[in-house]
Design a protein around this motif. Structure first.
Motif, mmCIF file in Angstrom:
data_model
loop_
_atom_site.group_PDB
_atom_site.id
_atom_site.type_symbol
_atom_site.label_atom_id
_atom_site.label_comp_id
_atom_site.label_asym_id
_atom_site.label_seq_id
_atom_site.Cartn_x
_atom_site.Cartn_y
_atom_site.Cartn_z
ATOM 1 N N LYS B 145 43.123 47.039 43.838
ATOM 2 C CA LYS B 145 42.725 47.459 42.475
ATOM 3 C C LYS B 145 43.473 46.654 41.411
ATOM 4 O O LYS B 145 42.918 46.316 40.374
ATOM 5 C CB LYS B 145 42.956 48.958 42.287
ATOM 6 C CG LYS B 145 41.908 49.773 43.021
ATOM 7 C CD LYS B 145 41.987 51.260 42.713
ATOM 8 C CE LYS B 145 41.134 52.045 43.708
ATOM 9 N NZ LYS B 145 41.900 52.446 44.924
ATOM 10 N N LEU B 146 44.729 46.333 41.682
ATOM 11 C CA LEU B 146 45.490 45.489 40.751
ATOM 12 C C LEU B 146 44.805 44.135 40.562
ATOM 13 O O LEU B 146 44.574 43.698 39.436
ATOM 14 C CB LEU B 146 46.894 45.215 41.303
ATOM 15 C CG LEU B 146 48.046 46.117 40.903
ATOM 16 C CD1 LEU B 146 49.323 45.647 41.605
ATOM 17 C CD2 LEU B 146 48.256 46.095 39.387
ATOM 18 N N TRP B 147 44.497 43.471 41.670
ATOM 19 C CA TRP B 147 43.889 42.129 41.592
ATOM 20 C C TRP B 147 42.491 42.189 40.991
ATOM 21 O O TRP B 147 42.080 41.304 40.224
ATOM 22 C CB TRP B 147 43.882 41.460 42.977
ATOM 23 C CG TRP B 147 45.269 41.121 43.426
ATOM 24 C CD1 TRP B 147 46.136 41.938 44.107
ATOM 25 C CD2 TRP B 147 45.990 39.898 43.185
ATOM 26 N NE1 TRP B 147 47.334 41.295 44.316
ATOM 27 C CE2 TRP B 147 47.275 40.044 43.776
ATOM 28 C CE3 TRP B 147 45.686 38.695 42.559
ATOM 29 C CZ2 TRP B 147 48.245 39.030 43.735
ATOM 30 C CZ3 TRP B 147 46.642 37.681 42.518
ATOM 31 C CH2 TRP B 147 47.900 37.856 43.102
ATOM 32 N N GLU B 148 41.764 43.234 41.352
ATOM 33 C CA GLU B 148 40.440 43.440 40.754
ATOM 34 C C GLU B 148 40.583 43.527 39.221
ATOM 35 O O GLU B 148 39.817 42.921 38.475
ATOM 36 C CB GLU B 148 39.868 44.735 41.355
ATOM 37 C CG GLU B 148 38.444 45.059 41.021
ATOM 38 C CD GLU B 148 37.397 44.104 41.578
ATOM 39 O OE1 GLU B 148 37.703 43.239 42.416
ATOM 40 O OE2 GLU B 148 36.243 44.202 41.119
ATOM 41 N N GLY B 149 41.606 44.239 38.772
ATOM 42 C CA GLY B 149 41.871 44.367 37.335
ATOM 43 C C GLY B 149 42.284 43.047 36.697
ATOM 44 O O GLY B 149 41.876 42.738 35.576
ATOM 45 N N TYR B 150 43.108 42.277 37.400
ATOM 46 C CA TYR B 150 43.530 40.976 36.843
ATOM 47 C C TYR B 150 42.308 40.097 36.578
ATOM 48 O O TYR B 150 42.205 39.448 35.540
ATOM 49 C CB TYR B 150 44.443 40.225 37.828
ATOM 50 C CG TYR B 150 45.779 40.861 38.119
ATOM 51 C CD1 TYR B 150 46.389 41.717 37.208
ATOM 52 C CD2 TYR B 150 46.451 40.588 39.313
ATOM 53 C CE1 TYR B 150 47.629 42.283 37.488
ATOM 54 C CE2 TYR B 150 47.698 41.148 39.594
ATOM 55 C CZ TYR B 150 48.274 41.994 38.682
ATOM 56 O OH TYR B 150 49.493 42.548 38.957
ATOM 57 N N LEU B 151 41.400 40.044 37.567
ATOM 58 C CA LEU B 151 40.220 39.192 37.419
ATOM 59 C C LEU B 151 39.287 39.739 36.342
ATOM 60 O O LEU B 151 38.716 38.980 35.552
ATOM 61 C CB LEU B 151 39.484 39.078 38.766
ATOM 62 C CG LEU B 151 40.188 38.182 39.788
ATOM 63 C CD1 LEU B 151 39.615 38.396 41.189
ATOM 64 C CD2 LEU B 151 40.062 36.705 39.390
ATOM 65 N N SER B 158 36.556 33.311 36.226
ATOM 66 C CA SER B 158 37.978 32.962 36.155
ATOM 67 C C SER B 158 38.573 32.659 37.517
ATOM 68 O O SER B 158 38.083 33.112 38.544
ATOM 69 C CB SER B 158 38.775 34.121 35.560
ATOM 70 O OG SER B 158 38.578 34.155 34.179
ATOM 71 N N HIS B 159 39.662 31.909 37.466
ATOM 72 C CA HIS B 159 40.519 31.745 38.635
ATOM 73 C C HIS B 159 41.667 32.731 38.475
ATOM 74 O O HIS B 159 41.671 33.552 37.551
ATOM 75 C CB HIS B 159 40.965 30.294 38.731
ATOM 76 C CG HIS B 159 39.816 29.369 38.988
ATOM 77 N ND1 HIS B 159 38.930 29.008 37.991
ATOM 78 C CD2 HIS B 159 39.370 28.775 40.118
ATOM 79 C CE1 HIS B 159 37.992 28.220 38.506
ATOM 80 N NE2 HIS B 159 38.240 28.064 39.802
ATOM 81 N N LEU B 160 42.662 32.669 39.365
ATOM 82 C CA LEU B 160 43.648 33.758 39.362
ATOM 83 C C LEU B 160 44.622 33.724 38.188
ATOM 84 O O LEU B 160 45.199 34.749 37.827
ATOM 85 C CB LEU B 160 44.415 33.796 40.683
ATOM 86 C CG LEU B 160 43.575 34.281 41.870
ATOM 87 C CD1 LEU B 160 44.399 34.212 43.157
ATOM 88 C CD2 LEU B 160 43.076 35.698 41.659
ATOM 89 N N ALA B 161 44.827 32.555 37.605
ATOM 90 C CA ALA B 161 45.773 32.490 36.483
ATOM 91 C C ALA B 161 45.099 32.065 35.180
ATOM 92 O O ALA B 161 45.766 31.760 34.196
ATOM 93 C CB ALA B 161 46.928 31.554 36.828
ATOM 94 N N GLY B 162 43.772 32.048 35.181
ATOM 95 C CA GLY B 162 43.055 31.650 33.970
ATOM 96 C C GLY B 162 41.784 30.901 34.324
ATOM 97 O O GLY B 162 41.318 30.969 35.462
ATOM 98 N N PRO B 163 41.238 30.145 33.360
ATOM 99 C CA PRO B 163 39.980 29.438 33.634
ATOM 100 C C PRO B 163 40.148 28.254 34.594
ATOM 101 O O PRO B 163 39.160 27.745 35.119
ATOM 102 C CB PRO B 163 39.533 28.938 32.250
ATOM 103 C CG PRO B 163 40.704 29.086 31.349
ATOM 104 C CD PRO B 163 41.678 30.030 31.959
ATOM 105 N N PHE B 164 41.387 27.837 34.820
ATOM 106 C CA PHE B 164 41.668 26.639 35.629
ATOM 107 C C PHE B 164 42.096 27.018 37.055
ATOM 108 O O PHE B 164 42.631 28.100 37.284
ATOM 109 C CB PHE B 164 42.803 25.849 34.959
ATOM 110 C CG PHE B 164 43.981 26.752 34.651
ATOM 111 C CD1 PHE B 164 44.978 26.973 35.592
ATOM 112 C CD2 PHE B 164 44.062 27.435 33.425
ATOM 113 C CE1 PHE B 164 46.033 27.838 35.331
ATOM 114 C CE2 PHE B 164 45.109 28.311 33.157
ATOM 115 C CZ PHE B 164 46.094 28.511 34.117
ATOM 116 N N PHE B 165 41.872 26.097 37.996
ATOM 117 C CA PHE B 165 42.349 26.237 39.376
ATOM 118 C C PHE B 165 43.824 25.843 39.395
ATOM 119 O O PHE B 165 44.204 24.844 38.774
ATOM 120 C CB PHE B 165 41.521 25.311 40.270
ATOM 121 C CG PHE B 165 41.863 25.405 41.731
ATOM 122 C CD1 PHE B 165 41.202 26.309 42.571
ATOM 123 C CD2 PHE B 165 42.838 24.577 42.288
ATOM 124 C CE1 PHE B 165 41.514 26.396 43.918
ATOM 125 C CE2 PHE B 165 43.152 24.659 43.637
ATOM 126 C CZ PHE B 165 42.497 25.569 44.451
#
Lengths: 226, 226
Positions: B145-151, B158-165
């Protein structure tokens, strides 16, 4: 420069201590800080949850930038303040590789330590097994021999990745200090004992020594026979 | 340039896959590689032990430099080949902090996944408890649920830290792919499902897709109800 930084931390927590050492090494004294109590469950307080959804310490903020994972904060500080204080990641490929390698082996080392000293905390009463704790102790002994060998190979007076202090020491020294706090014998592990004795005199480490260890210098003897 | 590199790896191992993706992203194709079998215990073979005292995969060598821990190898490759291929650590403080933060939260994510799908492998028969497995599944669901929320917060595509890989994707995508291999429902976790669908078409990831997954596209359904 450090006035726009805030660290929420707990005494004796290796992850918190890593960030404190990194801040000292990068000459970032003067940051805002607040010592919270794990016993009083203050790591689950709203103040922490506001910047750390996991409710964990350390919680660290630099301006609007939040970086709570201890290794993440160490990398961030080294990268953003590259020319301040001490350089913590060497440039030479071999030294750099060893720094990274030991840093990440350090996570396994920390995990194996916790699986022994906090076994009863991690495992609910009805699920504990003497066989598991015995296996965890054996795994920690095997791990200790590896690190003892690494230091032996590097020679007297070495740090974890060579003659220089690096992020490997920032991140793994708190684990080593915890081992001795819990009774590890420097006679059984002379290289780790020498490393511990050397590093605990380092200014960044003295400045960040866990206050409750200073108040009560006697630790536990959980690991004395390991 | 990659001819003096050797990777020993196992199919479907997230730590191995991280290094393979990093090598692809840095345009270091053409390295020497050997696929070993965990089932046949080849990770404990002399060939591995010669460069990795822990007897683990990945084991990675670049010239005389050995760097086996997967996160260490990723940092090393990004640092030593900064101007080759794709830049994997952004310079801007906020983006860099989030990259590091997600990378290290990724270790917790991976651990919580393993505690469910490999429970029987990690815990000997006489020490298993339904209560522990149930708790592990709940912890994984909380983590998901945390990761689902981050995305969700970063928005579509998006990628995991923003629009970039970034290195956050290099290190955490293999965990996400393993979740879906073990039956995670994209209906229950639509943002993770979308992220997975996006990334699995990326050339570096296609080029390093676990061969035994390609041979046998049907995975398991361990996580279908989580």
């Amino acid at each position: 420069m450090a006035q726009d930084m805030t660290l929420l931390w707990g005494s004796g927590s290796p992850p918190c201590w890593r960030v404190q050492i990194a801040l000292e090494e990068k000459n970032l004294q003067g940051y805002n800080q607040k010592l919270l109590s794990f016993e009083k469950m203050e790591h689950k307080s709203q103040e922490v949850l506001d910047i750390n959804a996991r409710g964990q310490l350390p919680s660290f903020k630099h301006g609007d930038v939040i970086v709570n994972e201890s290794y993440a904060a160490c990398f961030y500080l080294e990268s953003q303040f590259k020319s301040e204080g001490n350089k913590l990641i060497p440039d030479s490929p071999a030294e750099q590789a060893l720094t990274y390698q030991r840093m990440f082996e350090g996570l396994t080392f920390y995990e194996k330590l916790n699986a022994v000293i906090y076994y009863d905390w991690f495992v609910p009463e009805g699920e504990r097994h003497d066989s598991a704790l015995k296996r965890n102790r054996e795994a920690l002994a095997t791990e200790l021999k590896l690190w003892e060998g690494y230091l032996q190979k590097l020679g007297p007076g070495s740090h974890l990745a060579g003659p220089f202090f690096s992020l490997a020491d920032v991140t793994v020294f708190p684990t080593v200090a915890t081992l001795f706090r819990f009774g590890l014998s420097a006679e059984h592990y002379p290289n780790l004992g020498e490393y511990y004795a050397l590093l605990k005199e380092r200014p960044s480490i003295k400045a960040s020594w866990p206050p409750h260890w200073s108040e009560n210098p006697k630790g536990q003897d959980t690991l004395k026979d390991i």
